[in-house]
Structures are given as structure tokens and as C-alpha cells.
Scaffold this active site. Structure first.
Site, PDB file in Angstrom:
ATOM      1  N   ASP A  13      76.457  34.042  65.520  1.00 24.58           N
ATOM      2  CA  ASP A  13      77.418  33.182  64.813  1.00 24.58           C
ATOM      3  C   ASP A  13      76.692  32.462  63.689  1.00 24.58           C
ATOM      4  OD1 ASP A  13      79.340  33.791  66.656  1.00 24.58           O
ATOM      5  OD2 ASP A  13      78.847  32.090  67.948  1.00 24.58           O
ATOM      6  N   ASP A  72      77.279  18.567  57.685  1.00 21.79           N
ATOM      7  CA  ASP A  72      78.108  18.036  56.588  1.00 21.79           C
ATOM      8  C   ASP A  72      79.157  19.064  56.142  1.00 21.79           C
ATOM      9  OD1 ASP A  72      75.092  17.462  54.603  1.00 21.79           O
ATOM     10  OD2 ASP A  72      75.743  19.202  55.731  1.00 21.79           O
ATOM     11  N   GLU A  90      82.458  15.446  48.568  1.00 22.77           N
ATOM     12  CA  GLU A  90      81.080  15.660  48.152  1.00 22.77           C
ATOM     13  C   GLU A  90      80.678  17.124  48.328  1.00 22.77           C
ATOM     14  OE1 GLU A  90      78.269  12.898  49.897  1.00 22.77           O
ATOM     15  OE2 GLU A  90      76.592  13.860  48.904  1.00 22.77           O
ATOM     16  N   GLU A  91      81.327  17.810  49.256  1.00 23.12           N
ATOM     17  CA  GLU A  91      80.939  19.185  49.568  1.00 23.12           C
ATOM     18  C   GLU A  91      81.680  20.235  48.753  1.00 23.12           C
ATOM     19  OE1 GLU A  91      78.346  19.415  51.291  1.00 23.12           O
ATOM     20  OE2 GLU A  91      78.344  17.368  52.071  1.00 23.12           O
ATOM     21  N   ASP A 117      83.686  11.529  51.480  1.00 28.49           N
ATOM     22  CA  ASP A 117      82.306  11.930  51.734  1.00 28.49           C
ATOM     23  C   ASP A 117      82.338  12.281  53.219  1.00 28.49           C
ATOM     24  OD1 ASP A 117      79.684  12.248  52.304  1.00 28.49           O
ATOM     25  OD2 ASP A 117      78.998  10.367  51.429  1.00 28.49           O
ATOM     26  N   LEU A 142      80.329  13.498  55.519  1.00 30.09           N
ATOM     27  CA  LEU A 142      79.286  12.989  56.411  1.00 30.09           C
ATOM     28  C   LEU A 142      78.237  12.263  55.577  1.00 30.09           C
ATOM     29  CD1 LEU A 142      79.073  12.954  59.427  1.00 30.09           C
ATOM     30  CD2 LEU A 142      77.594  14.942  59.335  1.00 30.09           C
ATOM     31  N   ASP A 143      78.417  10.949  55.491  1.00 29.97           N
ATOM     32  CA  ASP A 143      77.501  10.132  54.697  1.00 29.97           C
ATOM     33  C   ASP A 143      76.245   9.808  55.503  1.00 29.97           C
ATOM     34  OD1 ASP A 143      76.829   8.244  52.473  1.00 29.97           O
ATOM     35  OD2 ASP A 143      76.953   6.811  54.123  1.00 29.97           O
ATOM     36  N   GLU A 161      82.364   7.266  47.324  1.00 28.85           N
ATOM     37  CA  GLU A 161      81.475   6.324  48.022  1.00 28.85           C
ATOM     38  C   GLU A 161      81.715   4.896  47.516  1.00 28.85           C
ATOM     39  OE1 GLU A 161      77.672   8.900  49.502  1.00 28.85           O
ATOM     40  OE2 GLU A 161      77.665   8.459  47.363  1.00 28.85           O
TER      41      GLU A 161
HETATM   42  P1  AHM Z   1      74.594  11.273  51.065  1.00 29.35           P
HETATM   43  O1  AHM Z   1      76.039  11.063  50.777  1.00 29.35           O
HETATM   44  O2  AHM Z   1      74.085  12.595  50.582  1.00 29.35           O
HETATM   45  O3  AHM Z   1      74.256  11.003  52.495  1.00 29.35           O
HETATM   46  O4  AHM Z   1      73.778  10.186  50.170  1.00 29.35           O
HETATM   47  C1  AHM Z   1      74.140   8.852  50.229  1.00 29.35           C
HETATM   48  C2  AHM Z   1      73.135   8.036  51.014  1.00 29.35           C
HETATM   49  C3  AHM Z   1      73.683   6.701  51.412  1.00 29.35           C
HETATM   50  O5  AHM Z   1      74.278   6.766  52.674  1.00 29.35           O
HETATM   51  C4  AHM Z   1      72.471   5.817  51.425  1.00 29.35           C
HETATM   52  O6  AHM Z   1      72.784   4.478  51.159  1.00 29.35           O
HETATM   53  C5  AHM Z   1      71.629   6.421  50.346  1.00 29.35           C
HETATM   54  O7  AHM Z   1      72.044   7.752  50.185  1.00 29.35           O
HETATM   55  C6  AHM Z   1      70.163   6.409  50.698  1.00 29.35           C
HETATM   56  O8  AHM Z   1      69.450   6.885  49.616  1.00 29.35           O
HETATM   57  P2  AHM Z   1      67.830   6.872  49.596  1.00 29.35           P
HETATM   58  O9  AHM Z   1      67.421   7.966  50.520  1.00 29.35           O
HETATM   59  O10 AHM Z   1      67.485   7.117  48.165  1.00 29.35           O
HETATM   60  O11 AHM Z   1      67.389   5.507  50.081  1.00 29.35           O
HETATM   61 MG    MG Z   2      77.244   9.679  51.067  1.00 34.84          MG
END
Ligand code: AHM
Ligand code: MG
Length: 334
Positions: A69, A75, A97-98, A116, A118-119, A280
């Protein structure tokens, strides 16, 4: 009498998301979209919990597991889960975002969803809180691509789920910001706190201090003065927290105050900040404003920033009102 009033408080606090929306959301379509997002978040939360550590690869490589699979990064899986729930909801379109462009659900409905999925990408593999951020806007009879570049003041609802020690949801439908927690047995989000107010003052800041050498002079001045504490012009000591997941840092700030800063810096890629405006900064800013806080890029309110393209970056500074004001002042007195 006391017993009677106490019971009312309990009933109020046990309100679930569906009843909250019934009471507070003026648009049935929005309520149905939020309900779908809640169901999607429960599935994402369960997926995160059940995935074996070696499967939670957060880069975009797709690998085959021993059964042949395709193993997809969390994400991407989260994005697919959101789409599968939203396409059955009244949402007219989806951007995330994806996805490079927006997805047209091909109906005549009014509302579009940004996410977003999976932030906190750097925290996905290390069992630190991550989350799903969303924003809902009216399409305003615009062609879909145009609808997705309206500024943040057009938001009708926004929120974020946190997959942490508890699965929680911060949400606004324009009448204050509320906090829900997932009751796993019932499979429902239950109201924990209504009308959240971010304390106006704070002694806690959140910034990735490793980028100090890239900051502009206003950010450098502001942070140095916080670090100098009682001995500096601020005449009070500060603490620092940085989770590295926007959702987790925001969750702390909604609960006990603080200031979050991801400013623009001199790195070419991040000269307009790192975080993305539409899925975001805007949703967080709407929640912050509804909770008596402030969100800025250093000069303007986030919700007034012009959007030129879906994946546009923006500086994001938000949290306790007085502290955000103090940060903005550091640009004036240079
Ligand atoms: P992502 O959406 O790809 O996860 O990126 C966003 C994230 C935020 O959650 C966080 O505040 C920031 O990127 C952290 O960035 P850094 O690694 O530069 O500190
Ligand atoms: Mg994010």
C-alpha cells in the site's frame, strides 16, 4: 436557588458544537460546514493516534509498506480527509496548504473553506501538538479563484483543532471565541469556555530566537528589551515559550495571554514572513480579534492585508493587546 443556578451552569457548559452553532451561527450552511470540519478533525485525530511512528513520515515522499500500500505523509492524509468530508458538505470550494490551486465542488453554494490540514510540520514525527486550521468565507458571487483571494475581513468563521494531550477546538462564528474539547466516548466536541478573553497584559513572548541575526531592527529592539527584563526599559521580567506549532502556541495564548511573533526577516524565502496569510494568519487573527486580542504584521491589522495570491506569506504578530502595541511602537521609534 443555588442548586438551580449551578445546574444551569452545568447544562450551559455541556453544550455540544451542534447546539452552539444552532444558537450562534446565523447561516445554516456555515453550521453544516463546521460540523463536517469537526467530523474530519475527529478522523484526523484518530488517524494520528493509530499511526505507527515509522509510518508518520512528514516529507512528501510516498513509500510502499510491506503490503504494497502507498504510505502517505500525515499532512497529505489530513488534506484528503478534509476533502472527503467537505465535498459532502455545502462548501462551494476548498483551498489548502497541500493544494496548488483551489478545488471546485461544483455547486451553487455560498461558502468557501481554506485550511492548513496539519499545522506544525516539524512536530508531526515527534509527538508534539499539531493541528488543523480553517477559515470560512462567503464566495460573494465571485469566480472561485477570485473568491479565494479576498482579504481576511470577509471571514464568517475560523478556528483550529489541536491534536495534543486533548483534542480541542477554538472557534469563532463572529460572536466571540469559544473553546471546545472532544469527548471521545460521545464523539462530540463539548463547550469548555465561552467568550474567551486574551489577557491584555502579559510577561511571556514566543519567537524562534535562533533567527535573531535575520531580524529587522524593530524586532531586535523589542525582543532585546523583553530579555533585559527588570534591568531594561520595560522594567519587568519576561519568560519565553516556543512550541514550533502555531496551533499550540496560539492555544497557550488564548488560555493565559502572551505574544507570538513570526516577523519577516532577511532570509530570501521569509522576507514576507514564513506563515501563510489565507489559511494561517487570517483565521488566527479573526479568532484573536474576537477574543479582545490584536493581530498585526507590525504595521497593519492582519485582517486588512491585501491578498494577491492564495499561498502568500505574511509576518504574524498576535496576542495580548498591550504587548502587540508595544511591538508596533518599536517600528515608530527607530
Ligand atoms: P507548517 O504549516 O508547514 O507546519 O509551517 C508552519 C509552522 C508553524 O506551526 C510554526 O509556528 C512555524 O512553522 C515554525 O517555524 P520555524 O520552524 O521556522 O520556527
Ligand atoms: Mg501551518
Amino acid at each position: 436557588m443555588f442548586q438551580f443556578r449551578f445546574n444551569i451552569v452545568l447544562v450551559e457548559l455541556k453544550m455540544d458544537l451542534e447546539n452552539y452553532l444552532l444558537k450562534n451561527s446565523k447561516e445554516e450552511e456555515i453550521s453544516l460546514i463546521v460540523k463536517s470540519l469537526g467530523d474530519a478533525a475527529i478522523k484526523i485525530s484518530n488517524t494520528i493516534r493509530s499511526i505507527k511512528p515509522q509510518e508518520s513520515i512528514s516529507n512528501n515522499d510516498r513509500k510502499l509498506n510491506s503490503d504494497g500500500d502507498i504510505q502517505k505523509p500525515l499532512d497529505i492524509i489530513s488534506d484528503e480527509i478534509l476533502i472527503s468530508f467537505l465535498e459532502k458538505s455545502p462548501a462551494a470550494g476548498y483551498a489548502s496548504e497541500e493544494q496548488e490551486g483551489c478545488i471546485d465542488f461544483k455547486n451553487n453554494n455560498n461558502f468557501i473553506v481554506f485550511a492548513d490540514p496539519l499545522d506544525g510540520s516539524s512536530n508531526i514525527d515527534v509527538n508534539v501538538s499539531i493541528g488543523t486550521i480553517f477559515s470560512i468565507m462567503s464566495k460573494n458571487n465571485l469566480p472561485l479563484e477570485k473568491a479565494f483571494i479576498q482579504n481576511g475581513s470577509h471571514q464568517k468563521s475560523s478556528g483550529f483543532f489541536v491534536y495534543g494531550p486533548q483534542t480541542t477546538l477554538f472557534i469563532t462564528v463572529g460572536v466571540g471565541t469559544s473553546l471546545f474539547a472532544l469527548d471521545e466516548k460521545k464523539g462530540k466536541f463539548i463547550l469548555v469556555k465561552d467568550n474567551i478573553t486574551i489577557p491584555e497584559t502579559t510577561a511571556e513572548f514566543a519567537i524562534n530566537a535562533a533567527y535573531r541575526r535575520f531580524w529587522d531592527s524593530a524586532t531586535l529592539k523589542y525582543i532585546t528589551e523583553c530579555q533585559n527584563g527588570e534591568n531594561g526599559p520595560r522594567k519587568k521580567n519576561f519568560g519565553m515559550r516556543w512550541v514550533g506549532s502555531l496551533v499550540a502556541d496560539a492555544s497557550r495564548i488564548f488560555n493565559r495571554g502572551g505574544i507570538f511573533l513570526y516577523p519577516s526577516d532577511t532570509r530570501e524565502k521569509y522576507k514576507n514572513g514564513r506563515l501563510r496569510l489565507t489559511y494561517e494568519a487570517n483565521p488566527i487573527a479573526y479568532l484573536v480579534e474576537q477574543a479582545n486580542g490584536e493581530a498585526t504584521d507590525g504595521h497593519k491589522n492582519i485582517l486588512n492585508l491585501e491578498v494577491n495570491e492564495l499561498h502568500q506569506r505574511s509576518p504574524l504578530i498576535f496576542g495580548s493587546k498591550e504587548e502587540v502595541l508595544e511591538y508596533k511602537k518599536s517600528y515608530l521609534y527607530l
